[in-house]
Design a protein around this motif. Structure first.
Motif, PDB file in Angstrom:
ATOM      1  N   VAL A 137      80.236  11.493  20.128  1.00 18.30           N
ATOM      2  CA  VAL A 137      80.317  12.450  18.878  1.00 18.30           C
ATOM      3  C   VAL A 137      78.935  12.178  18.076  1.00 18.30           C
ATOM      4  N   VAL A 138      78.238  12.849  17.382  1.00 20.08           N
ATOM      5  CA  VAL A 138      77.011  12.664  16.470  1.00 20.08           C
ATOM      6  C   VAL A 138      77.412  13.164  15.304  1.00 20.08           C
ATOM      7  N   LEU A 139      77.346  12.260  14.233  1.00 25.29           N
ATOM      8  CA  LEU A 139      77.806  12.339  12.913  1.00 25.29           C
ATOM      9  C   LEU A 139      76.631  12.460  12.009  1.00 25.29           C
ATOM     10  N   ALA A 140      76.372  13.474  11.328  1.00 24.91           N
ATOM     11  CA  ALA A 140      75.339  13.749  10.328  1.00 24.91           C
ATOM     12  C   ALA A 140      75.721  12.523   9.225  1.00 24.91           C
ATOM     13  N   PRO A 141      74.517  12.006   8.771  1.00 23.89           N
ATOM     14  CA  PRO A 141      74.708  10.626   7.898  1.00 23.89           C
ATOM     15  C   PRO A 141      75.432  11.479   6.312  1.00 23.89           C
ATOM     16  N   ASP A 368      84.430  17.704   0.307  1.00 25.55           N
ATOM     17  CA  ASP A 368      85.256  18.345   1.681  1.00 25.55           C
ATOM     18  C   ASP A 368      86.026  17.244   2.234  1.00 25.55           C
ATOM     19  N   ASP A 369      86.752  17.596   3.278  1.00 24.56           N
ATOM     20  CA  ASP A 369      87.836  16.512   3.794  1.00 24.56           C
ATOM     21  C   ASP A 369      87.022  15.706   4.935  1.00 24.56           C
ATOM     22  N   GLU A 370      85.680  15.565   4.728  1.00 26.10           N
ATOM     23  CA  GLU A 370      84.977  14.571   5.342  1.00 26.10           C
ATOM     24  C   GLU A 370      84.251  13.704   4.413  1.00 26.10           C
ATOM     25  N   GLY A 371      84.370  13.966   3.192  1.00 24.01           N
ATOM     26  CA  GLY A 371      83.838  13.163   2.023  1.00 24.01           C
ATOM     27  C   GLY A 371      82.535  13.613   1.860  1.00 24.01           C
ATOM     28  N   VAL A 372      82.203  14.831   2.233  1.00 21.07           N
ATOM     29  CA  VAL A 372      80.566  15.370   1.928  1.00 21.07           C
ATOM     30  C   VAL A 372      80.825  16.182   0.530  1.00 21.07           C
ATOM     31  N   LYS A 373      80.007  15.938  -0.285  1.00 15.64           N
ATOM     32  CA  LYS A 373      79.737  16.539  -1.433  1.00 15.64           C
ATOM     33  C   LYS A 373      79.342  17.842  -1.146  1.00 15.64           C
ATOM     34  N   THR A 374      80.166  19.104  -1.674  1.00 15.67           N
ATOM     35  CA  THR A 374      80.062  20.238  -1.447  1.00 15.67           C
ATOM     36  C   THR A 374      78.762  20.947  -2.077  1.00 15.67           C
ATOM     37  N   ASN A 387      71.372  30.826   8.638  1.00 19.30           N
ATOM     38  CA  ASN A 387      71.961  29.797   8.706  1.00 19.30           C
ATOM     39  C   ASN A 387      73.331  30.087   9.125  1.00 19.30           C
ATOM     40  N   TYR A 388      74.256  29.170   9.573  1.00 23.69           N
ATOM     41  CA  TYR A 388      75.698  29.281   9.847  1.00 23.69           C
ATOM     42  C   TYR A 388      76.247  28.168   8.766  1.00 23.69           C
ATOM     43  N   GLN A 389      77.564  28.147   9.057  1.00 19.71           N
ATOM     44  CA  GLN A 389      78.363  26.969   8.665  1.00 19.71           C
ATOM     45  C   GLN A 389      78.735  25.937   9.539  1.00 19.71           C
ATOM     46  N   ALA A 390      78.454  24.846   9.036  1.00 19.86           N
ATOM     47  CA  ALA A 390      78.547  23.736  10.013  1.00 19.86           C
ATOM     48  C   ALA A 390      79.007  22.395   9.235  1.00 19.86           C
ATOM     49  N   ILE A 391      79.748  21.678  10.015  1.00 24.05           N
ATOM     50  CA  ILE A 391      80.250  20.093   9.691  1.00 24.05           C
ATOM     51  C   ILE A 391      79.482  19.015  10.218  1.00 24.05           C
ATOM     52  N   ARG A 392      79.900  17.802  10.085  1.00 21.16           N
ATOM     53  CA  ARG A 392      79.204  16.552  10.183  1.00 21.16           C
ATOM     54  C   ARG A 392      78.938  16.539  11.683  1.00 21.16           C
ATOM     55  N   SER A 403      75.399  17.591   6.711  1.00 21.66           N
ATOM     56  CA  SER A 403      76.669  18.675   6.725  1.00 21.66           C
ATOM     57  C   SER A 403      76.608  19.504   5.607  1.00 21.66           C
ATOM     58  N   HIS A 404      76.979  21.065   5.832  1.00 25.30           N
ATOM     59  CA  HIS A 404      77.328  21.712   4.842  1.00 25.30           C
ATOM     60  C   HIS A 404      78.526  21.740   4.068  1.00 25.30           C
ATOM     61  N   GLY A 405      79.342  20.798   4.269  1.00 27.49           N
ATOM     62  CA  GLY A 405      80.368  20.323   3.279  1.00 27.49           C
ATOM     63  C   GLY A 405      81.547  21.433   3.537  1.00 27.49           C
ATOM     64  N   CYS A 406      81.985  22.004   4.725  1.00 27.24           N
ATOM     65  CA  CYS A 406      82.805  23.064   4.720  1.00 27.24           C
ATOM     66  C   CYS A 406      83.841  22.493   5.866  1.00 27.24           C
ATOM     67  N   CYS A 407      84.432  21.169   5.791  1.00 24.68           N
ATOM     68  CA  CYS A 407      85.352  20.720   6.600  1.00 24.68           C
ATOM     69  C   CYS A 407      86.690  20.511   5.915  1.00 24.68           C
ATOM     70  N   TYR A 408      87.850  20.948   6.629  1.00 27.91           N
ATOM     71  CA  TYR A 408      89.086  21.277   5.827  1.00 27.91           C
ATOM     72  C   TYR A 408      90.157  21.082   6.740  1.00 27.91           C
ATOM     73  N   ALA A 409      91.413  20.321   6.392  1.00 27.77           N
ATOM     74  CA  ALA A 409      92.592  20.531   7.048  1.00 27.77           C
ATOM     75  C   ALA A 409      93.642  20.921   5.843  1.00 27.77           C
TER      76      ALA A 409
END
Length: 546
Positions: A137-141, A368-374, A387-392, A403-409
């Motif tokens: 897994v590669v996470l964006a910082p 978002d639910d990864e702690g990314v400021k929206t 562009n697209y919609q993408a997460i970490r 990250s675009h800040g669009c991760c959610y549960a």
């Protein structure tokens, strides 16, 4: 349950018995909704148990989400209350990366022992999965935010409004519909409060208080002699607001042709139900549309669903990559189209944006639910896919490092994944009203509200209906139509967009229960637009058989 059945039941009185248990949680008395829940000091302590346990077992990353989900649903039919549902769901979800692989576990035992066991389970899952993981897994910082909080800016908390007041409002709307010609009416009021706490090994401790509301109804009028019936749904939009949405204070500011009322950040359900009954009766004798090419004038409550299906879903990166396929297909908007930098998604006036910060929208949160400021970003600019919609763990696949800040549960017990942000069409820049637009149409149809729809597995070829249809001739509305649906494909449709009203006409549509994934999860998302015109679109007659 089929997706469309779920959406229908979710808006009606029977919905409470058909909804997944995760949306309902545990039954509680209404007064328990007002209890404060766990304080942030204890939440931080419990979250740290998960983070420290994960690190001690070799995890290179971990996050913990402590969630308290409060719901109140009220269902009525004609002069009766069918159900009042008050629920609470509380627990913690722990996500880790160990040996370069994701692992997840959750528990409602929010104690030190319970959290340690769930965290150990998550790490064990990650290590087991790593044996077949081909690439790490590669996470964006993401820079840690420290201790921060965010809250939906509400004026009136639904939990503090007596149930009797909500019931009276729905029954008054039902009565107004019956007094104006309806034979049947059912109504519902959905209210949600998500109290979410996020902590991660990146150094974030984020406390959020999210509110949403959705009033809805369905009115039916019957012509017993002709053996016909017609229905009209509410023209409300679900909103990320408090109970002030129900005050109806701004409804008089927006008026459409033919005395049609349009609603934005305030909703008058009694007024709408009154109109709905009259319009359902009008639909019984409305002229059936002649199939052919028409210029379509689409109002935001209708256009939002088309945006959702033909823009929102196909530009989800996991769907583009084929990772999401079984639930509603993949996407025609493949990476080669984006890489070409000149793929023509729509006409040059079409600007489609993603935005998780828009006040009043269902998708508005601070993080978002990864702690990314929206944030807000472009998807289509001047008609071109950008562009697209993408997460970490996705953005590196499109050569981006943020990250675009669009991760959610949907709850604490579900793993977070890429979900649609608010996706909206920017309004026109020049002063241009709905009335101006209708004057410019020689042969067209004005469509309001949502209806049945169908779209293929690549989100390309589609058909959409609506709630109300009005014929436009020589710049004037000349009467109501029925049996209308339009057919097109995504690229052809958005390239036929020739005019967009200005910001004064801008309104939100919303989806309260948008499904995705396996196991499926739901999320809430809004789509904003101003009334827009699409020229030369193929219209079919849905009431005639060959």
């Amino acid at each position: 349950m089929k997706r469309r059945d779920f959406v229908q039941y979710a808006g009606m009185g029977a919905g409470a018995m058909m909804m997944p248990s995760l949306l309902l949680g545990n039954d509680i008395p209404a007064e328990a909704l007002l209890e404060p829940g766990m304080d942030t000091v204890l939440k931080k302590k419990m979250a740290d148990v998960a983070l420290n346990t994960a690190k001690s077992m070799g995890a290179t990353y971990a996050d913990a989400r402590i969630g308290r989900y409060l719901n109140q649903y009220v269902f009525t039919r004609e002069d009766k209350v069918q159900n009042v549902v008050n629920t609470e769901s509380f627990g913690i979800g722990i996500r880790v990366i160990a040996n370069g692989t994701w692992g997840f576990s959750s528990t409602n035992d929010v104690t030190e022992d319970g959290i340690k066991k769930a965290t150990q389970h998550a790490v064990s899952i990650a290590k087991a999965n790593s044996k077949i993981q081909k690439e790490p897994v590669v996470l964006a910082p993401v820079q840690g935010h420290g201790e921060v909080s965010w809250k939906t800016p509400i004026k009136k908390d639904f939990k503090e409004v007596p149930i009797s007041e909500k019931v009276d409002l729905l029954l008054n709307a039902n009565a107004a519909a019956m007094e104006n010609g309806a034979n049947f009416v059912n109504s519902a009021l959905f209210m949600v409060n998500e109290q979410k706490y996020f902590a991660s090994t990146d150094g974030s401790y984020i406390d959020q208080d999210v509110h949403r509301i959705w009033p809805t109804f369905n009115v039916t009028a019957i012509d017993r002699q002709a053996g016909k019936f017609k229905s009209r749904q509410a023209l409300s939009a679900p909103m990320g607001m408090g109970y002030e949405y129900m005050d109806g204070l701004e409804s008089e500011k927006l008026s459409g042709p033919e005395g049609i009322k349009l609603y934005n950040r305030s909703y008058d359900i009694v007024e709408d139900a009154t109109m709905a009954a009259k319009q359902a009766k009008q639909k019984l004798t409305a002229k059936s549309v002649e199939a052919g090419k028409y210029d379509l004038v689409l109002e935001p409550n209708h256009l939002g669903l088309t945006i959702h299906e033909s823009v929102g879903h196909p530009l989800e990166l996991d769907r583009v990559l084929g990772y999401e396929a079984n639930y509603a297909g993949t996407s025609f908007a493949t990476l080669d189209k984006w890489e070409s930098k000149d793929f023509n998604y729509g006409s040059d006036i079409v600007n489609l944006i993603a935005d998780k910060t828009q006040e009043g929208s269902l998708g508005a949160v601070g993080y978002d639910d990864e702690g990314v400021k929206t944030k807000k970003w472009d998807l289509v600019r001047n008609g071109t896919l950008v562009n697209y919609q993408a997460i970490r763990d996705q953005v590196h696949m499109i050569d981006q490092n943020e990250s675009h800040g669009c991760c959610y549960a949907q709850s604490w017990e579900d793993v977070q994944f890429q979900r649609m942000p608010n996706v909206s069409l920017e309004p026109g820049k020049e002063k241009y009203s709905l009335q101006d637009m209708i004057k410019d149409v020689d042969k067209g149809i004005y469509i309001l509200g949502r209806g049945s729809y169908s779209i293929d597995q690549q989100r390309y070829n589609f058909q959409f209906g609506g709630t109300l249809f009005y014929e436009i001739k020589d710049g004037e509305i000349v009467g109501m139509l029925d049996d209308v649906a339009y057919q097109s494909n995504t690229q052809e449709f958005w390239n036929s967009c020739v005019k967009i009203c200005d910001k004064d006409d801008y309104r939100l549509f919303g989806s309260f229960f948008d499904g995705k994934g396996q196991p499926s999860q739901v999320s809430a998302v809004s789509h904003g637009s101003s009334t827009s015109r699409f020229n030369g679109v193929n219209v079919i007659n849905t009431g005639r058989t060959i």
